[in-house]
Design a protein around this motif. Structure first.
Motif, PDB file in Angstrom:
ATOM      1  N   ASN A 125      10.927 -13.687  -9.299  1.00 20.12           N
ATOM      2  CA  ASN A 125       9.715 -14.003  -8.692  1.00 20.12           C
ATOM      3  C   ASN A 125      10.062 -15.828  -9.456  1.00 20.12           C
ATOM      4  N   PHE A 170       4.634 -18.546   7.361  1.00 14.93           N
ATOM      5  CA  PHE A 170       4.553 -17.118   8.832  1.00 14.93           C
ATOM      6  C   PHE A 170       4.470 -17.835   9.720  1.00 14.93           C
ATOM      7  N   HIS A 225      -9.453 -12.210   1.839  1.00 13.46           N
ATOM      8  CA  HIS A 225     -10.527 -11.422   1.421  1.00 13.46           C
ATOM      9  C   HIS A 225     -11.079 -12.977   0.154  1.00 13.46           C
ATOM     10  N   GLN A 267       0.422  -9.787   3.955  1.00 10.13           N
ATOM     11  CA  GLN A 267      -0.857  -9.873   3.293  1.00 10.13           C
ATOM     12  C   GLN A 267       0.457  -9.930   1.522  1.00 10.13           C
ATOM     13  N   LEU A 318       3.932 -10.305   1.763  1.00 11.34           N
ATOM     14  CA  LEU A 318       4.853 -10.718   1.678  1.00 11.34           C
ATOM     15  C   LEU A 318       4.771 -11.797   1.520  1.00 11.34           C
ATOM     16  N   ALA A 319       3.333 -12.250   1.994  1.00  9.55           N
ATOM     17  CA  ALA A 319       2.624 -14.079   1.559  1.00  9.55           C
ATOM     18  C   ALA A 319       2.640 -14.024   0.251  1.00  9.55           C
ATOM     19  N   ALA A 320       2.167 -12.679  -0.254  1.00  8.91           N
ATOM     20  CA  ALA A 320       2.496 -12.643  -2.116  1.00  8.91           C
ATOM     21  C   ALA A 320       3.383 -12.895  -2.624  1.00  8.91           C
ATOM     22  N   GLN A 321       4.498 -11.924  -2.141  1.00  8.97           N
ATOM     23  CA  GLN A 321       5.639 -12.603  -3.036  1.00  8.97           C
ATOM     24  C   GLN A 321       6.196 -13.440  -2.762  1.00  8.97           C
ATOM     25  N   ALA A 322       5.920 -14.159  -1.332  1.00 11.67           N
ATOM     26  CA  ALA A 322       6.555 -15.707  -1.381  1.00 11.67           C
ATOM     27  C   ALA A 322       6.151 -16.209  -2.240  1.00 11.67           C
ATOM     28  N   LEU A 323       4.744 -16.780  -2.963  1.00  7.31           N
ATOM     29  CA  LEU A 323       4.125 -17.141  -4.269  1.00  7.31           C
ATOM     30  C   LEU A 323       5.020 -16.839  -5.192  1.00  7.31           C
ATOM     31  N   GLY A 324       5.519 -16.021  -5.252  1.00  8.65           N
ATOM     32  CA  GLY A 324       6.019 -15.397  -6.305  1.00  8.65           C
ATOM     33  C   GLY A 324       5.821 -15.048  -7.154  1.00  8.65           C
ATOM     34  N   MET A 325       4.305 -14.008  -7.057  1.00 11.90           N
ATOM     35  CA  MET A 325       3.542 -13.287  -7.336  1.00 11.90           C
ATOM     36  C   MET A 325       4.500 -12.043  -7.691  1.00 11.90           C
ATOM     37  N   THR A 326       4.246 -11.089  -8.928  1.00  9.70           N
ATOM     38  CA  THR A 326       5.352 -10.166  -9.337  1.00  9.70           C
ATOM     39  C   THR A 326       4.135  -9.341  -8.734  1.00  9.70           C
ATOM     40  N   GLN A 360       0.965  -8.486  -9.906  1.00 14.14           N
ATOM     41  CA  GLN A 360      -0.405  -9.828  -9.737  1.00 14.14           C
ATOM     42  C   GLN A 360      -1.032  -9.167  -8.361  1.00 14.14           C
ATOM     43  N   TYR A 372      -4.713  -8.973  -7.439  1.00 14.08           N
ATOM     44  CA  TYR A 372      -5.304 -10.345  -6.785  1.00 14.08           C
ATOM     45  C   TYR A 372      -5.186 -10.119  -5.401  1.00 14.08           C
ATOM     46  N   ILE A 373      -4.244  -9.586  -5.216  1.00 18.25           N
ATOM     47  CA  ILE A 373      -4.393  -9.831  -3.408  1.00 18.25           C
ATOM     48  C   ILE A 373      -4.413  -8.293  -2.631  1.00 18.25           C
TER      49      ILE A 373
END
Ligand SMILES: Nc1ncnc2c1ncn2[C@@H]1O[C@H](COP(=O)(O)OP(=O)(O)OP(=O)(O)O)[C@@H](O)[C@H]1O
Ligand SMILES: [Mg+2]
Lengths: 253, 218
Positions: free
Chosen positions: A78, A88, A96, B114, B116-124, B127, B131-132
């Motif tokens: 992370n 992408f 949301h 959704q 993939l984008a969360a992971q790409a931001l570095g979210m665990t 998280q 959050y998503i």
């Protein structure tokens, strides 16, 4: 490895089952550089980018990000991903959240920034991509080009060492491609380090520092974009750019 | 005291008990539904199996049976509940199991981009889910959850079986003393209908409040 190198990739391999998708890819990205990757569909471009930010694990080979070997098993994935922006093809904005929250959520949740500070940075980033007036809108209320610009702002806000773009304009209507490329060009001129998978030859020619041509899981040709595009040495690249050229001319007519 | 005076004052006591049951079981059943769905989708094989087994079991039992097991069978294993808590626990488990199906479906319906984008931001993963994924899944599951809550309001009357002095049991008892079923049960029915209507309106309002363009419920 010198400070000047942001990303170094050495002999990367990736298999899906018994299909080998990457067959030994090596290259380096210098700070401030815009690296263009192109190649036919299925040649492994997306797989390469996904391996580079560890969304998929490479089977063999090593990757360094700012001197740190991220293929090392003990690394905090992370933490690594925070340093890599990812844009992408399909935008993947959080449905949301407003444009503003799309940009600030990473700062708040991942970087633990307080709300006000995150909001301030997010607004700045939206301004940078020309969308501060749309900050309150939800993704469904934005055009494709606007969505992609929000996605770029979202990546940028994290202050990454490098940004990956995977065919950022391929899902856009032709009349919306320009606004996204303009933003990307401006960033490239500001020396934001990036790897751009794209078939937009105009973009490659105007801001690309080096172009890698991928074919069947390997980089089979590399050089400054103009040379690779206009004088490819290998037959595969020649055929590819000829087809791109025909499509491009066809689209403009 | 006239019939109506004593009836209403009795019934109000029962209504309060019913409202107490609901005030505890509605929020906790929603929480259980979300947790079960998350456990099934994101848990490792063991957690996912346990959560899935729990849901399958609870959905396979008539609620009456669940209620009687909690009240009469668990004490044999040394686990005792008062009638009130036995009812609350049975309702939470049953409603939570059903609700989790809606939430699970909603989680599965969310585009992989959704995540993939969360992971790409570095979210665990945690998280990402908090959050998503869940904010979107909850909105999509809300109409289904509302349905289950309405059922929960109506089947809270089953608590009479283990001796909770709630709305229906009071009505039933009062009827055995006075035998005026038409007045007694139609008044009771009106109160249940009233609660169901209020709940429907409340959740519809919540749905509108949470509405986001492009995130229509399914
Ligand atoms: N998760 C996966 N499982 C199995 N095979 C995969 C997976 N992802 C990609 N592939 C295969 O790997 C090969 C390379 O795919 P990749 O998406 O990297 O190509 P690409 O160069 O990005 O193509 P395009 O220009 O169409 O985006 C393809 O043959 C594809 O079918
Ligand atoms: Mg691709």
């Amino acid at each position: 490895m010198s400070d000047d190198i942001v990303l170094k990739v050495e002999d990367l391999h990736k298999n899906y089952g018994n299909v080998t998708v990457l067959k030994g890819v090596s290259f380096e990205v210098r700070r401030g550089e815009t690296k263009i990757i192109c190649g036919p569909s299925g040649s492994g471009k997306s797989t390469l980018l996904r391996c580079l930010n560890l969304i998929t694990r490479p089977d063999k080979g090593r990757i360094w990000l700012e001197r740190e070997e991220i293929t090392n098993r003990n690394i905090n994935i992370n933490k690594v991903r925070q340093k890599i922006g990812f844009v992408f093809q399909e935008f993947n904005l959080f449905n949301h959240l407003t444009a503003l929250r799309n940009v600030s959520v990473g700062l708040e949740v991942v970087k633990k920034m307080n709300k006000d500070e995150a909001r301030k940075i997010a607004l700045e980033m939206l301004k940078k991509v020309g969308l501060e007036e749309h900050a309150h809108k939800y993704p469904a209320e934005l055009s494709g080009g606007q969505k992609q610009r929000v996605a770029i702002a979202r990546a940028l806000a994290m202050n990454p060492a490098i940004i990956f773009y995977d065919e950022p304009t391929s899902a856009l209507d032709p009349q919306l491609i320009g606004e996204v490329l303009e933003v990307m060009k401006a960033l490239a001129r500001e020396k934001v380090t990036s790897i751009v998978v794209t078939h937009e030859m105009g973009f490659a020619l105007s801001v690309g520092d080096e172009m890698l041509f991928m074919y069947d899981g390997k980089i089979i040709e590399r050089g400054i974009p103009q040379e690779v595009i206009q004088n490819p040495r290998c037959e595969e690249a020649r055929r590819f750019f000829q087809r791109i050229n025909e499509l491009y001319v066809g689209k403009r007519r | 005291m006239s019939f109506w005076e004593s009836f209403i004052s009795y019934l109000l006591q029962g209504w309060v008990a019913t409202l107490e049951i609901l005030a505890i079981s509605i929020p906790l059943s929603i929480l259980l539904g979300l947790s079960l769905a998350v456990a099934r989708v994101y848990g490792n094989w063991l957690i996912s199996l346990i959560a899935g087994g729990f849901v399958a079991l609870l959905r396979g039992l008539p609620l009456v049976v669940t209620l009687l097991i909690v009240f009469f069978a668990l004490p044999k294993l040394g686990i005792y509940f008062s009638p009130f808590w036995a009812a609350v626990i049975a309702f939470i488990m049953c409603s939570g199991a059903y609700q989790s199906e809606y939430v699970r479906g909603a989680i599965r319906s969310i585009d992989v981009g959704q995540s993939l984008a969360a992971q790409a931001l570095g979210m665990t993963k945690i998280q990402e889910v908090i959050y998503i994924i869940l904010p979107q899944a909850f909105r999509r599951a809300l109409p289904g959850i509302t349905n289950e809550i309405i059922y929960l309001i109506l089947y809270s009357s089953l608590a009479y079986l283990v001796g909770v002095q709630e709305l229906f049991s009071i009505a039933k008892h009062f009827n055995s003393l006075q035998f005026r079923p038409i007045e007694i049960f139609s008044t009771t029915a009106l109160i249940y209908a009233f609660m169901a209507t209020i709940a429907t309106l409340f959740f519809r309002k919540l749905e509108n409040k949470l509405k986001i363009p492009g995130l229509e419920t399914i």
